[in-house]
Design a protein around this motif. Structure first.
Motif, short mmCIF file in Angstrom:
data_model
loop_
_atom_site.label_atom_id
_atom_site.label_comp_id
_atom_site.label_asym_id
_atom_site.label_seq_id
_atom_site.Cartn_x
_atom_site.Cartn_y
_atom_site.Cartn_z
N ILE A 77 69.71 -19.29 85.30
CA ILE A 77 68.29 -19.62 85.22
C ILE A 77 67.82 -19.62 83.77
N GLU A 78 67.33 -20.77 83.35
CA GLU A 78 66.72 -20.89 82.02
C GLU A 78 65.28 -20.40 82.06
N ARG A 79 64.52 -20.92 83.04
CA ARG A 79 63.15 -20.46 83.22
C ARG A 79 62.65 -20.82 84.61
N VAL A 80 61.55 -20.19 84.99
CA VAL A 80 60.93 -20.42 86.29
C VAL A 80 59.47 -20.76 86.04
N GLU A 81 58.99 -21.79 86.70
CA GLU A 81 57.60 -22.19 86.59
C GLU A 81 56.95 -22.08 87.97
N ILE A 82 55.87 -21.35 88.04
CA ILE A 82 55.14 -21.19 89.30
C ILE A 82 53.72 -21.68 89.09
N ASN A 99 44.78 -14.49 89.80
CA ASN A 99 43.85 -13.42 89.48
C ASN A 99 44.24 -12.13 90.21
N LEU A 100 44.68 -12.25 91.45
CA LEU A 100 45.05 -11.08 92.25
C LEU A 100 46.45 -10.56 91.94
N THR A 101 47.36 -11.43 91.51
CA THR A 101 48.78 -11.04 91.42
C THR A 101 49.42 -11.32 90.07
N GLY A 102 48.63 -11.56 89.04
CA GLY A 102 49.17 -12.02 87.76
C GLY A 102 49.62 -10.96 86.78
N LYS A 103 50.07 -9.81 87.25
CA LYS A 103 50.55 -8.75 86.35
C LYS A 103 51.98 -9.08 85.93
N LYS A 104 52.15 -9.56 84.70
CA LYS A 104 53.47 -10.03 84.25
C LYS A 104 54.44 -8.90 83.98
N GLU A 105 53.97 -7.78 83.46
CA GLU A 105 54.85 -6.67 83.11
C GLU A 105 54.40 -5.38 83.80
N PRO A 106 54.70 -5.25 85.08
CA PRO A 106 54.29 -4.02 85.77
C PRO A 106 55.01 -2.81 85.17
N LYS A 107 54.27 -1.72 85.01
CA LYS A 107 54.87 -0.54 84.38
C LYS A 107 55.52 0.40 85.40
N ASP A 108 55.19 0.24 86.68
CA ASP A 108 55.80 1.08 87.71
C ASP A 108 55.79 0.33 89.04
N TYR A 156 55.02 -12.03 89.40
CA TYR A 156 56.14 -12.13 88.47
C TYR A 156 57.30 -11.23 88.90
N HIS A 157 56.97 -10.00 89.26
CA HIS A 157 58.03 -9.08 89.66
C HIS A 157 58.74 -9.58 90.92
N TRP A 158 57.96 -9.97 91.93
CA TRP A 158 58.59 -10.37 93.19
C TRP A 158 59.39 -11.65 93.05
N ALA A 159 58.91 -12.58 92.24
CA ALA A 159 59.70 -13.80 92.03
C ALA A 159 61.02 -13.47 91.33
N ALA A 160 60.95 -12.64 90.29
CA ALA A 160 62.18 -12.27 89.56
C ALA A 160 63.13 -11.45 90.44
N ALA A 161 62.59 -10.49 91.15
CA ALA A 161 63.44 -9.64 92.01
C ALA A 161 64.09 -10.46 93.11
N ALA A 162 63.33 -11.38 93.71
CA ALA A 162 63.89 -12.22 94.77
C ALA A 162 64.99 -13.13 94.22
N ARG A 197 62.02 -11.75 84.69
CA ARG A 197 60.55 -11.75 84.76
C ARG A 197 59.94 -12.37 83.50
N GLN A 198 60.56 -12.11 82.36
CA GLN A 198 60.05 -12.65 81.09
C GLN A 198 60.25 -14.16 80.97
N ARG A 199 61.09 -14.73 81.82
CA ARG A 199 61.33 -16.18 81.80
C ARG A 199 60.49 -16.92 82.85
N ILE A 200 59.56 -16.20 83.46
CA ILE A 200 58.69 -16.81 84.47
C ILE A 200 57.34 -17.13 83.84
N THR A 201 56.90 -18.34 84.09
CA THR A 201 55.57 -18.77 83.68
C THR A 201 54.79 -19.10 84.94
N ALA A 202 53.59 -18.59 85.04
CA ALA A 202 52.72 -18.92 86.18
C ALA A 202 51.41 -19.47 85.64
#
Length: 168
Positions: free
Chosen positions: A56-61, A69-78, A87-93, A118-123
């Motif tokens: 995977i080079e990158r992911v575009e959503i 607005n509800l789910t756009g936390k790119k770098e969850p800390k926990d 971002y987390h669920w797309a990367a984990a999946a 996760r860092q290669r995902i753009t939404a």
């Protein structure tokens, strides 16, 4: 205290069977639906096209503005923040080829491979999409672009069940 209790009761939405949910529960439910859409697309793409996460080079959503607005936390800390991170669920999946309990764990949130993906995902927010719609594209290192789009799910207001489907 009695006024606060009355205000809380008036903010609850009553569901069949007496189930009551307040604004926080309804918000969490809405976030979950939007995350399932994105994670489901990623799983569908991975399973249909059999590529490895390393390809995977990158992911575009693309999602509705409210969804991001509800789910756009790119770098969850926990794992609490990851629960509501598209971002987390797309990367984990994509990385684990599933979206289950492990993907919701603290270990998965801090997994270097999941973080890198996760860092290669753009939404981006797209006005023409409804809250229960999204588009995803996975761009692979060999140049292939694989796409999926989720329309409203069957049984939603956007795609109600037919009489035949209800009777089946």
């Amino acid at each position: 205290q009695q006024a606060a209790s009355a205000a809380r009761r008036s903010s609850l939405r009553r569901f069949p069977g007496g189930d009551c949910r307040g604004p926080a529960e309804l918000r969490a439910e809405a976030q979950g639906r939007r995350i399932r859409i994105a994670a489901g697309q990623c799983l569908e793409l991975r399973r249909a096209h059999a590529f490895a996460p390393a390809e995977i080079e990158r992911v575009e959503i693309e999602a509705a503005p409210l969804s991001l607005n509800l789910t756009g936390k790119k770098e969850p800390k926990d794992f609490y923040e990851a629960q509501v991170s598209l971002y987390h669920w797309a990367a984990a999946a994509l990385h684990h080829n599933r979206a289950g309990l492990y993907e919701a764990s603290e270990a998965c949130v801090h997994d270097p491979a999941v973080i890198a993906l996760r860092q290669r995902i753009t939404a981006i927010a797209v006005e023409d999409l409804q809250p229960d719609e999204a588009r995803a594209a996975v761009l692979l290192r060999d140049g292939r672009r694989i796409e999926a789009q989720v329309r409203p799910h069957i049984g939603s207001a956007g795609r109600p069940l037919s009489d035949e489907q209800l009777q089946a």
